[in-house]
Design a protein around this motif. Structure first.
Motif, PDB file in Angstrom:
ATOM      1  N   ASN A 156       0.849  -1.191   0.000  1.00 17.03           N
ATOM      2  CA  ASN A 156       0.000   0.000   0.000  1.00 17.03           C
ATOM      3  C   ASN A 156       0.883   1.239   0.000  1.00 17.03           C
ATOM      4  O   ASN A 156       1.876   1.304   0.745  1.00 17.03           O
ATOM      5  CB  ASN A 156      -0.887   0.034   1.249  1.00 17.03           C
ATOM      6  CG  ASN A 156      -1.886  -1.095   1.293  1.00 17.03           C
ATOM      7  OD1 ASN A 156      -2.963  -1.017   0.711  1.00 17.03           O
ATOM      8  ND2 ASN A 156      -1.535  -2.173   1.989  1.00 17.03           N
ATOM      9  N   LYS A 157       0.525   2.226  -0.815  1.00 22.72           N
ATOM     10  CA  LYS A 157       1.254   3.488  -0.845  1.00 22.72           C
ATOM     11  C   LYS A 157       0.301   4.619  -0.446  1.00 22.72           C
ATOM     12  O   LYS A 157      -0.776   4.765  -1.029  1.00 22.72           O
ATOM     13  CB  LYS A 157       1.835   3.757  -2.236  1.00 22.72           C
ATOM     14  CG  LYS A 157       2.910   2.764  -2.659  1.00 22.72           C
ATOM     15  CD  LYS A 157       3.479   3.127  -4.026  1.00 22.72           C
ATOM     16  CE  LYS A 157       4.568   2.149  -4.445  1.00 22.72           C
ATOM     17  NZ  LYS A 157       5.145   2.510  -5.771  1.00 22.72           N
ATOM     18  N   VAL A 158       0.705   5.398   0.559  1.00 21.06           N
ATOM     19  CA  VAL A 158      -0.137   6.494   1.042  1.00 21.06           C
ATOM     20  C   VAL A 158       0.715   7.718   1.328  1.00 21.06           C
ATOM     21  O   VAL A 158       1.872   7.609   1.755  1.00 21.06           O
ATOM     22  CB  VAL A 158      -0.916   6.102   2.314  1.00 21.06           C
ATOM     23  CG1 VAL A 158      -1.915   4.995   2.031  1.00 21.06           C
ATOM     24  CG2 VAL A 158       0.017   5.698   3.440  1.00 21.06           C
ATOM     25  N   PHE A 159       0.136   8.878   1.074  1.00 24.79           N
ATOM     26  CA  PHE A 159       0.732  10.129   1.518  1.00 24.79           C
ATOM     27  C   PHE A 159       0.214  10.436   2.917  1.00 24.79           C
ATOM     28  O   PHE A 159      -0.960  10.199   3.212  1.00 24.79           O
ATOM     29  CB  PHE A 159       0.363  11.280   0.578  1.00 24.79           C
ATOM     30  CG  PHE A 159       0.952  11.178  -0.797  1.00 24.79           C
ATOM     31  CD1 PHE A 159       2.254  11.586  -1.042  1.00 24.79           C
ATOM     32  CD2 PHE A 159       0.199  10.688  -1.855  1.00 24.79           C
ATOM     33  CE1 PHE A 159       2.797  11.494  -2.320  1.00 24.79           C
ATOM     34  CE2 PHE A 159       0.728  10.600  -3.127  1.00 24.79           C
ATOM     35  CZ  PHE A 159       2.037  10.999  -3.361  1.00 24.79           C
ATOM     36  N   CYS A 178       0.133  20.375   3.204  1.00 26.52           N
ATOM     37  CA  CYS A 178       1.271  19.849   3.951  1.00 26.52           C
ATOM     38  C   CYS A 178       1.199  18.325   4.001  1.00 26.52           C
ATOM     39  O   CYS A 178       0.326  17.743   4.665  1.00 26.52           O
ATOM     40  CB  CYS A 178       1.261  20.424   5.363  1.00 26.52           C
ATOM     41  SG  CYS A 178       2.621  19.848   6.410  1.00 26.52           S
ATOM     42  N   ARG A 179       2.104  17.676   3.299  1.00 22.36           N
ATOM     43  CA  ARG A 179       2.112  16.212   3.288  1.00 22.36           C
ATOM     44  C   ARG A 179       3.508  15.712   2.915  1.00 22.36           C
ATOM     45  O   ARG A 179       4.387  16.502   2.537  1.00 22.36           O
ATOM     46  CB  ARG A 179       1.084  15.668   2.308  1.00 22.36           C
ATOM     47  CG  ARG A 179       1.390  15.913   0.846  1.00 22.36           C
ATOM     48  CD  ARG A 179       0.291  15.331  -0.022  1.00 22.36           C
ATOM     49  NE  ARG A 179       0.670  15.249  -1.416  1.00 22.36           N
ATOM     50  CZ  ARG A 179      -0.113  14.741  -2.374  1.00 22.36           C
ATOM     51  NH1 ARG A 179      -1.307  14.287  -2.070  1.00 22.36           N
ATOM     52  NH2 ARG A 179       0.319  14.678  -3.613  1.00 22.36           N
ATOM     53  N   THR A 180       3.702  14.405   3.020  1.00 19.39           N
ATOM     54  CA  THR A 180       4.996  13.843   2.647  1.00 19.39           C
ATOM     55  C   THR A 180       5.250  14.065   1.157  1.00 19.39           C
ATOM     56  O   THR A 180       4.337  13.980   0.334  1.00 19.39           O
ATOM     57  CB  THR A 180       5.054  12.342   2.961  1.00 19.39           C
ATOM     58  OG1 THR A 180       3.899  11.695   2.412  1.00 19.39           O
ATOM     59  CG2 THR A 180       5.086  12.108   4.460  1.00 19.39           C
ATOM     60  N   ALA A 211      10.426  12.809   3.793  1.00 21.81           N
ATOM     61  CA  ALA A 211      10.413  14.222   4.165  1.00 21.81           C
ATOM     62  C   ALA A 211       9.069  14.850   3.796  1.00 21.81           C
ATOM     63  O   ALA A 211       8.347  14.369   2.916  1.00 21.81           O
ATOM     64  CB  ALA A 211      11.550  14.953   3.467  1.00 21.81           C
ATOM     65  N   PHE A 212       8.735  15.947   4.474  1.00 16.89           N
ATOM     66  CA  PHE A 212       7.501  16.675   4.187  1.00 16.89           C
ATOM     67  C   PHE A 212       7.772  17.815   3.211  1.00 16.89           C
ATOM     68  O   PHE A 212       8.892  18.313   3.092  1.00 16.89           O
ATOM     69  CB  PHE A 212       6.897  17.230   5.480  1.00 16.89           C
ATOM     70  CG  PHE A 212       6.167  16.199   6.283  1.00 16.89           C
ATOM     71  CD1 PHE A 212       4.788  16.087   6.205  1.00 16.89           C
ATOM     72  CD2 PHE A 212       6.860  15.321   7.105  1.00 16.89           C
ATOM     73  CE1 PHE A 212       4.107  15.119   6.932  1.00 16.89           C
ATOM     74  CE2 PHE A 212       6.196  14.354   7.847  1.00 16.89           C
ATOM     75  CZ  PHE A 212       4.814  14.258   7.757  1.00 16.89           C
ATOM     76  N   ALA A 213       6.703  18.209   2.499  1.00 16.52           N
ATOM     77  CA  ALA A 213       6.804  19.292   1.532  1.00 16.52           C
ATOM     78  C   ALA A 213       5.479  20.053   1.508  1.00 16.52           C
ATOM     79  O   ALA A 213       4.432  19.518   1.876  1.00 16.52           O
ATOM     80  CB  ALA A 213       7.127  18.754   0.145  1.00 16.52           C
TER      81      ALA A 213
END
Length: 256
Positions: A156-159, A178-180, A211-213
């Motif tokens: 599973n891939k999630v932000f 604001c999320r990874t 990291a967050f961006a």
């Protein structure tokens, strides 16, 4: 279902078709090669796939993520995983959708400063992987107490999205995006039941938080959140409780 099971179901049909072909060849030899060369269509069930659904998290073991850097847990409300097993080989593709509601978190930053925020897991495409289905009340299926079970290896891939962040009671304006920077990759390997009734299965996964961006309105807060949260060694623990199998009507079927 496994290739073994499929062959068990299809063997009588194949023998019947063979007898029909021999009879046709005797009546019209010129048509024999055409009949032999015609491809056998894939069964409709293989094309459609086997539907299944799990609850993700329950009263015994809610979905809980341990943030290694903070030494704190984030607990999510009960979610769902709805998927399909595609094909009938011993290692069949699996696809599905993970849905987990947003949650509010509390943790202590810098070892003394309380912080709160809303955490949302946003899927990055469908979950994918492979599954090996077994049958029989003995062997592997005996471990989960059902006659049908499956060894699953699903990614599973999630932000991870953050909002409504407060530090020491003061608003930290992280903005709406604001999320990874990259999606978190959570791999789940488990032996799960595919027949009801069934007991829940506890699974544990370890993952890295990127990291967050995109964090911050007046200033770039991404480096701050990256330093607080991002890194390896985070864990996800949950119970998978079988909800439905097949395309029949609810409550035990996954159909509409």
């Amino acid at each position: 279902m496994t290739g073994r099971v499929l062959r068990a179901f299809l063997l009588p049909a194949v023998l019947g078709l063979g007898a029909l072909s021999l009879a046709s060849a005797s009546a019209d030899p010129a048509r024999t090669q055409v009949r032999q060369a015609a491809p056998v269509p894939e069964p409709a069930a293989a094309q459609a796939g086997l539907q299944f659904g799990f609850y993700v998290g329950d009263e015994q073991q809610p979905t809980t993520s341990r943030v290694a850097k903070l030494g704190s847990d984030i607990t999510f409300p009960q979610g769902r995983f709805d998927g399909k097993i595609l094909g009938f080989s011993d290692t069949s593709p699996i696809t599905g959708k993970l849905s987990i509601p947003v949650t509010s978190s509390y943790f202590v930053s810098f070892r003394f400063m309380p912080a709160t925020g809303t955490v949302e897991l946003i899927p990055d495409g469908d979950a994918t992987g492979v599954v090996d289905v077994d049958t029989g009340a003995t062997g592997d299926c005996k471990e989960v107490g059902t006659a049908i079970c499956a060894h699953t290896d699903v990614t599973n891939k999630v932000f991870i999205k953050l909002s409504n962040v407060k530090v020491d009671g003061k608003v930290l304006d992280v903005g709406p995006n604001c999320r990874t920077a990259r999606s978190v990759v959570v791999n789940i390997k488990a032996l799960v039941p595919l027949a009801l009734p069934a007991s829940p299965v506890k699974v544990t996964s370890t993952f890295d938080t990127p990291a967050f961006a995109g964090c911050g309105v007046r200033e770039d807060l991404s480096p701050l959140l990256t330093g607080l949260v991002s890194g390896p060694g985070n864990t996800l623990v949950t119970n998978l409780r079988l909800r439905c199998v097949g395309d029949g009507p609810p409550p035990n079927g996954c159909g509409a």
